[in-house]
Design a protein around this motif. Structure first.
Motif, PDB file in Angstrom:
ATOM      1  N   ARG A 213     -55.336 -79.042  -3.521  1.00 52.87           N
ATOM      2  CA  ARG A 213     -56.453 -78.865  -2.621  1.00 52.87           C
ATOM      3  C   ARG A 213     -56.012 -78.672  -1.187  1.00 52.87           C
ATOM      4  NH1 ARG A 213     -61.430 -80.508  -5.016  1.00 52.87           N
ATOM      5  NH2 ARG A 213     -60.911 -80.260  -7.183  1.00 52.87           N
TER       6      ARG A 213
ATOM      7  N   SER B 268     -52.722 -95.433   1.354  1.00 52.82           N
ATOM      8  CA  SER B 268     -53.227 -95.043   0.034  1.00 52.82           C
ATOM      9  C   SER B 268     -52.294 -95.544  -1.074  1.00 52.82           C
ATOM     10  CB  SER B 268     -53.424 -93.529  -0.068  1.00 52.82           C
ATOM     11  OG  SER B 268     -52.246 -92.854   0.257  1.00 52.82           O
ATOM     12  N   LEU B 269     -51.053 -95.851  -0.682  1.00 55.06           N
ATOM     13  CA  LEU B 269     -50.120 -96.441  -1.655  1.00 55.06           C
ATOM     14  C   LEU B 269     -50.676 -97.753  -2.214  1.00 55.06           C
ATOM     15  CD1 LEU B 269     -47.288 -95.958  -2.822  1.00 55.06           C
ATOM     16  CD2 LEU B 269     -46.378 -97.386  -1.010  1.00 55.06           C
TER      17      LEU B 269
ATOM     18  N   GLU C 206     -58.619 -93.519 -15.656  1.00 56.74           N
ATOM     19  CA  GLU C 206     -57.471 -93.042 -16.432  1.00 56.74           C
ATOM     20  C   GLU C 206     -56.309 -94.034 -16.312  1.00 56.74           C
ATOM     21  OE1 GLU C 206     -55.821 -89.370 -15.068  1.00 56.74           O
ATOM     22  OE2 GLU C 206     -54.412 -89.250 -16.746  1.00 56.74           O
TER      23      GLU C 206
ATOM     24  N   ILE D 131     -53.774 -98.359  -2.829  1.00 56.61           N
ATOM     25  CA  ILE D 131     -54.733 -98.023  -3.880  1.00 56.61           C
ATOM     26  C   ILE D 131     -53.975 -97.700  -5.159  1.00 56.61           C
ATOM     27  CG2 ILE D 131     -56.379 -96.269  -4.619  1.00 56.61           C
ATOM     28  CD1 ILE D 131     -57.612 -96.316  -1.993  1.00 56.61           C
ATOM     29  N   LEU D 132     -52.908 -96.927  -4.988  1.00 54.81           N
ATOM     30  CA  LEU D 132     -52.115 -96.519  -6.139  1.00 54.81           C
ATOM     31  C   LEU D 132     -51.531 -97.737  -6.848  1.00 54.81           C
ATOM     32  CD1 LEU D 132     -51.375 -93.835  -7.298  1.00 54.81           C
ATOM     33  CD2 LEU D 132     -49.403 -93.734  -5.796  1.00 54.81           C
TER      34      LEU D 132
ATOM     35  N   ARG E 257     -52.023-106.217 -13.067  1.00 53.04           N
ATOM     36  CA  ARG E 257     -52.929-105.217 -12.500  1.00 53.04           C
ATOM     37  C   ARG E 257     -53.740-104.481 -13.560  1.00 53.04           C
ATOM     38  NH1 ARG E 257     -49.283-101.823  -9.837  1.00 53.04           N
ATOM     39  NH2 ARG E 257     -47.533-103.059 -10.542  1.00 53.04           N
TER      40      ARG E 257
ATOM     41  N   ASP F 137     -56.026 -96.612   2.516  1.00 55.57           N
ATOM     42  CA  ASP F 137     -56.708 -95.391   2.873  1.00 55.57           C
ATOM     43  C   ASP F 137     -56.998 -94.642   1.584  1.00 55.57           C
ATOM     44  OD1 ASP F 137     -57.850 -93.434   4.369  1.00 55.57           O
ATOM     45  OD2 ASP F 137     -55.986 -92.470   4.957  1.00 55.57           O
TER      46      ASP F 137
ATOM     47  N   PHE G  23     -59.536 -91.201 -11.624  1.00 57.79           N
ATOM     48  CA  PHE G  23     -58.126 -91.597 -11.592  1.00 57.79           C
ATOM     49  C   PHE G  23     -57.980 -93.087 -11.939  1.00 57.79           C
ATOM     50  CE2 PHE G  23     -54.472 -93.092  -8.850  1.00 57.79           C
ATOM     51  CZ  PHE G  23     -53.492 -92.662  -9.722  1.00 57.79           C
TER      52      PHE G  23
ATOM     53  N   HIS H 245     -49.928 -99.243 -12.137  1.00 55.90           N
ATOM     54  CA  HIS H 245     -48.760 -98.378 -12.165  1.00 55.90           C
ATOM     55  C   HIS H 245     -47.564 -99.178 -11.668  1.00 55.90           C
ATOM     56  CE1 HIS H 245     -51.471 -95.055 -12.715  1.00 55.90           C
ATOM     57  NE2 HIS H 245     -52.120 -95.375 -11.622  1.00 55.90           N
TER      58      HIS H 245
ATOM     59  N   ALA I 135     -50.393 -89.935 -15.116  1.00 60.95           N
ATOM     60  CA  ALA I 135     -51.628 -90.019 -14.341  1.00 60.95           C
ATOM     61  C   ALA I 135     -51.326 -89.847 -12.856  1.00 60.95           C
ATOM     62  CB  ALA I 135     -52.313 -91.361 -14.593  1.00 60.95           C
ATOM     63  N   VAL I 136     -50.231 -90.468 -12.400  1.00 57.67           N
ATOM     64  CA  VAL I 136     -49.862 -90.351 -10.988  1.00 57.67           C
ATOM     65  C   VAL I 136     -49.507 -88.902 -10.654  1.00 57.67           C
ATOM     66  CG1 VAL I 136     -48.244 -91.095  -9.208  1.00 57.67           C
ATOM     67  CG2 VAL I 136     -49.051 -92.736 -10.899  1.00 57.67           C
TER      68      VAL I 136
ATOM     69  N   ARG J 219     -58.206 -85.622   0.265  1.00 60.78           N
ATOM     70  CA  ARG J 219     -58.578 -84.350  -0.361  1.00 60.78           C
ATOM     71  C   ARG J 219     -59.237 -84.517  -1.729  1.00 60.78           C
ATOM     72  NH1 ARG J 219     -53.616 -82.433   2.178  1.00 60.78           N
ATOM     73  NH2 ARG J 219     -52.462 -83.120   0.366  1.00 60.78           N
ATOM     74  N   LEU J 220     -59.246 -85.739  -2.247  1.00 64.98           N
ATOM     75  CA  LEU J 220     -59.894 -85.944  -3.538  1.00 64.98           C
ATOM     76  C   LEU J 220     -61.328 -86.427  -3.320  1.00 64.98           C
ATOM     77  CD1 LEU J 220     -57.093 -87.687  -5.647  1.00 64.98           C
ATOM     78  CD2 LEU J 220     -57.604 -85.264  -5.421  1.00 64.98           C
TER      79      LEU J 220
ATOM     80  N   TYR K  93     -57.662 -91.074  -0.660  1.00 67.05           N
ATOM     81  CA  TYR K  93     -57.017 -89.766  -0.674  1.00 67.05           C
ATOM     82  C   TYR K  93     -57.986 -88.747  -0.100  1.00 67.05           C
ATOM     83  CZ  TYR K  93     -53.432 -91.865  -3.515  1.00 67.05           C
ATOM     84  OH  TYR K  93     -52.414 -92.661  -3.945  1.00 67.05           O
TER      85      TYR K  93
ATOM     86  N   GLN L 256     -53.167 -82.663  -8.211  1.00 68.35           N
ATOM     87  CA  GLN L 256     -54.577 -82.386  -7.923  1.00 68.35           C
ATOM     88  C   GLN L 256     -54.798 -82.449  -6.405  1.00 68.35           C
ATOM     89  OE1 GLN L 256     -57.176 -85.421  -9.487  1.00 68.35           O
ATOM     90  NE2 GLN L 256     -58.577 -83.908 -10.337  1.00 68.35           N
ATOM     91  N   ASP L 257     -54.224 -83.473  -5.804  1.00 68.75           N
ATOM     92  CA  ASP L 257     -54.324 -83.659  -4.358  1.00 68.75           C
ATOM     93  C   ASP L 257     -53.674 -82.478  -3.633  1.00 68.75           C
ATOM     94  OD1 ASP L 257     -54.892 -84.953  -2.011  1.00 68.75           O
ATOM     95  OD2 ASP L 257     -53.185 -86.315  -2.097  1.00 68.75           O
ATOM     96  N   ALA L 258     -52.451 -82.140  -4.057  1.00 66.69           N
ATOM     97  CA  ALA L 258     -51.716 -81.060  -3.393  1.00 66.69           C
ATOM     98  C   ALA L 258     -52.421 -79.720  -3.573  1.00 66.69           C
ATOM     99  CB  ALA L 258     -50.294 -80.988  -3.927  1.00 66.69           C
TER     100      ALA L 258
ATOM    101  N   ARG M  68     -50.457 -86.183 -12.190  1.00 67.59           N
ATOM    102  CA  ARG M  68     -51.647 -85.327 -12.247  1.00 67.59           C
ATOM    103  C   ARG M  68     -52.466 -85.476 -10.965  1.00 67.59           C
ATOM    104  NH1 ARG M  68     -52.373 -85.562 -17.557  1.00 67.59           N
ATOM    105  NH2 ARG M  68     -53.322 -87.596 -17.424  1.00 67.59           N
ATOM    106  N   LYS M  69     -52.648 -86.728 -10.550  1.00 68.51           N
ATOM    107  CA  LYS M  69     -53.419 -86.963  -9.329  1.00 68.51           C
ATOM    108  C   LYS M  69     -52.718 -86.353  -8.124  1.00 68.51           C
ATOM    109  CE  LYS M  69     -52.590 -89.985  -6.675  1.00 68.51           C
ATOM    110  NZ  LYS M  69     -52.403 -89.199  -5.438  1.00 68.51           N
TER     111      LYS M  69
END
Lengths: 309, 277
Positions: free
Chosen positions: B16, B82-83, A102, B85-86, A75, A86, A99, B91, B5-6, A90-91, A88, B12-14, B8-9
């Motif tokens: 907001r 969204s997992l 990084e 995407i992560l 990856r 989906d 992100f 990661h 990084a995870v 709120r971002l 995020y 950042q999400d929380a 921090r993101k």
């Protein structure tokens, strides 16, 4: 070296077989179209490549790495547009890209990437929760492009995109391929695959039923060329014309009505047919050709099952 | 190290979400209210008196808040997708769980710390006698106590696919250890003593020791041991007065809290590692 190698991959979920001994090789530098109707196992295959699910039997290699043991390495060098994701909520779009940059330890300019997928600066500052499906798709595509990946895996990339978006997607696929990236994308929409892919694999009910170049698939199916000629002249002239065309070797079928002759022939026989008509003093007013579309090939592969059953 | 990084993101999400800032305001309101109520019923309460009142609420609501913040950490991303995407980014699954646990810990600690710091300034301004060591010591212990529940909830979130099972197990944990534990223990000792007439001689530990072990097992018990020591000025002291938890017990309580902070996450990592997503 192969970019993607599936070796006897079988995947069962609670007794349901999603993939059945799939062997597949995608060469480096190819644009590979992974075709199949919904539920054929395309996403399961991609999920195995990305280690979202593990094969029940067999193994997969991506960029020379084992899909399970070295998933993170894979990856690092792969850009992914997954299916059923989906964003995020709120971002913002920009934060998503930052992100990804990084995470991949890359130094891309997020604004350039957003521009490339057609998201404006204003869109980028908005929270992604308010994005339409098409905008999310553009955003995640931009994330996939981060770090100039060696491989792009795009699962149903055009879903949710309008025709402009689908064109943008095709352009990006070509550009990335020219840069040297291998592109692997799945679709149930043939037009896109036909337009950009070098090689196509067709998956049906968890089995790989065909893998070939577009040309190869067409030849294998071989419906040839359908030529519809609008003609003028007397009935006897037209009859002569039909007879002359029938006499040609490469013609398999001729049908005529009062002002049109429909000819089925090999792909390179168009001029021979038209010349034969001219020689028989039939006036050719107009003509249309139609090649066997991949649609026909595709349905011949995916619908055979139903016919057999 | 990609868990950073995870994390921090995730934070950042929380940060907001309204939840985080609602909680901060809620904590500030709670501490201020406790101070106001105490100032009304008692002349010149100290900051430590206020902590005493606050603790009666905190021991129940701090874990609940920790759970509310964390139980969705993994399952929400799994459900929404969204997992994907992560995990499309480089990661590892372990990085995702570690980063998530850290992000949720931050999302819990920030409101708690702000919620106690802001009223502390107000208390100083109005001239309340302020015992800083106890106030901040208590804040630290409450933080560790809450983080144990963040860890349990995040670990469960990684372990189970179904939101229902996650909530069931997390709230089961809460009710068992935070609400029922003492009653269960007392009841079982009463039963043992009633049935056999005395503490069985074959038990390697005395009644007192056994009760202590059971208290140690629960994060709430650990919090109580450490808080009691702190409030009596004997936290990690070699000499303690009669009836106070001794050094060994305090050390055990601290160690057990750390176990509760790490173990659920480790289990979550192991379970998540093997899951089909």
């Amino acid at each position: 070296m192969a970019a993607i190698e599936l070796d006897g991959v079988t995947k069962r979920f609670d007794g349901v077989t999603a993939l059945q001994e799939v062997d597949l090789t995608v060469e480096e530098g190819e644009i590979f179209g992974f075709l199949g109707p919904n539920g054929a196992g395309k996403s399961t295959s991609i999920n195995i490549l990305l280690d979202f699910v593990r094969p029940t039997e067999g193994r997969a290699e991506v960029l020379g790495y084992d899909s399970y043991e070295d998933s993170t390495r894979i990856r690092e060098r792969t850009g992914v547009l997954p299916e059923g994701y989906d964003v995020y909520d709120r971002l913002t779009g920009l934060q998503h890209l930052e992100f990804a940059i990084e995470s991949k330890d890359a130094d891309d300019d997020p604004h350039a990437l957003l521009d490339r997928v057609g998201l404006s600066e204003e869109d980028a500052k908005r929270k992604a929760g308010g994005y339409s499906k098409g905008m999310s798709q553009r955003l995640v595509l931009a994330m996939a492009l981060v770090g100039e990946p060696d491989l792009l895996i795009l699962d149903e990339p055009s879903s949710g995109l309008d025709p402009n978006g689908a064109r943008m997607m095709q352009e990006i696929v070509r550009e990335e391929n020219e840069r040297g990236a291998t592109v692997f994308f799945s679709s149930h929409i043939l037009g896109q695959v036909e337009a950009v892919c070098d090689t196509v694999g067709i998956l049906r009910e968890g089995e790989l039923v065909a893998k070939d170049t577009i040309e190869g698939l067409r030849e294998a199916y071989d419906t040839g060329l359908t030529l519809t000629v609008t003609v003028g002249g007397t009935a006897s002239q037209i009859d002569d014309g039909v007879a002359a065309v029938r006499a040609l070797d490469a013609v398999s079928d001729v049908r005529a009505d009062s002002d049109a002759i429909t000819v089925t022939c090999e792909g390179d026989q168009k001029m021979a047919v038209l010349n034969a008509l001219e020689d028989a003093e039939v006036s050719v007013e107009d003509f249309e050709t139609e090649e066997a579309s991949l649609d026909d090939v595709f349905s011949s592969y995916t619908e055979r099952q139903e016919a057999e059953a | 190290m990609s868990w950073q990084a995870v994390a921090r993101k995730d934070f950042q999400d929380a940060s907001r979400s309204y939840l985080l800032w609602g909680l901060t305001i809620g904590f500030i309101a709670l501490v201020s209210l406790a101070a106001a109520v105490l100032g009304w019923v008692q002349s010149d309460p100290t900051s430590t008196d206020i902590l005493g009142l606050l603790h009666m609420l905190f021991q129940y609501i701090v874990p609940l808040i920790a759970i509310a913040i964390s139980f969705g950490a993994i399952v929400n991303e799994r459900d929404s997708g969204s997992l994907k995407i992560l995990l499309s980014l480089p990661h590892s699954r372990t990085d995702v769980i570690l980063g998530k646990a850290l992000g949720r810990t931050a999302a819990f600690v920030v409101p708690l710390v702000l919620g106690m710091l802001v009223p502390a300034v107000a208390l100083l301004v109005v001239g309340v006698e302020f015992e800083a060591a106890k106030y901040f010591g208590y804040l630290l212990l409450a933080t560790l106590f809450g983080v144990a529940f963040v860890s349990v909830a995040t670990g469960m979130s990684a372990t189970f696919e179904s939101r229902f099972r996650i909530l069931l197990s997390v709230f089961g944990f809460y009710f068992l250890f935070n609400i029922l534990w003492r009653a269960i223990n007392t009841a079982s000792f009463v039963i043992v003593l009633t049935l056999s007439g005395q503490w069985p001689s074959w038990m390697p530990l005395t009644v007192q020791e056994t009760l202590r072990v059971f208290q140690l097992l629960s994060p709430t018990g650990d919090f109580q041991i450490l808080r009691q020591a702190l409030m009596n000025d004997v936290l990690f002291a070699s000499e303690v007065g009669e009836g106070l938890p001794d050094f060994r017990l305090q050390l055990g309580a601290m160690a057990m809290l750390l176990v509760w902070i790490t173990l659920p996450i480790l289990i979550g990592i192991l379970r998540f590692e093997d899951a089909d997503l």
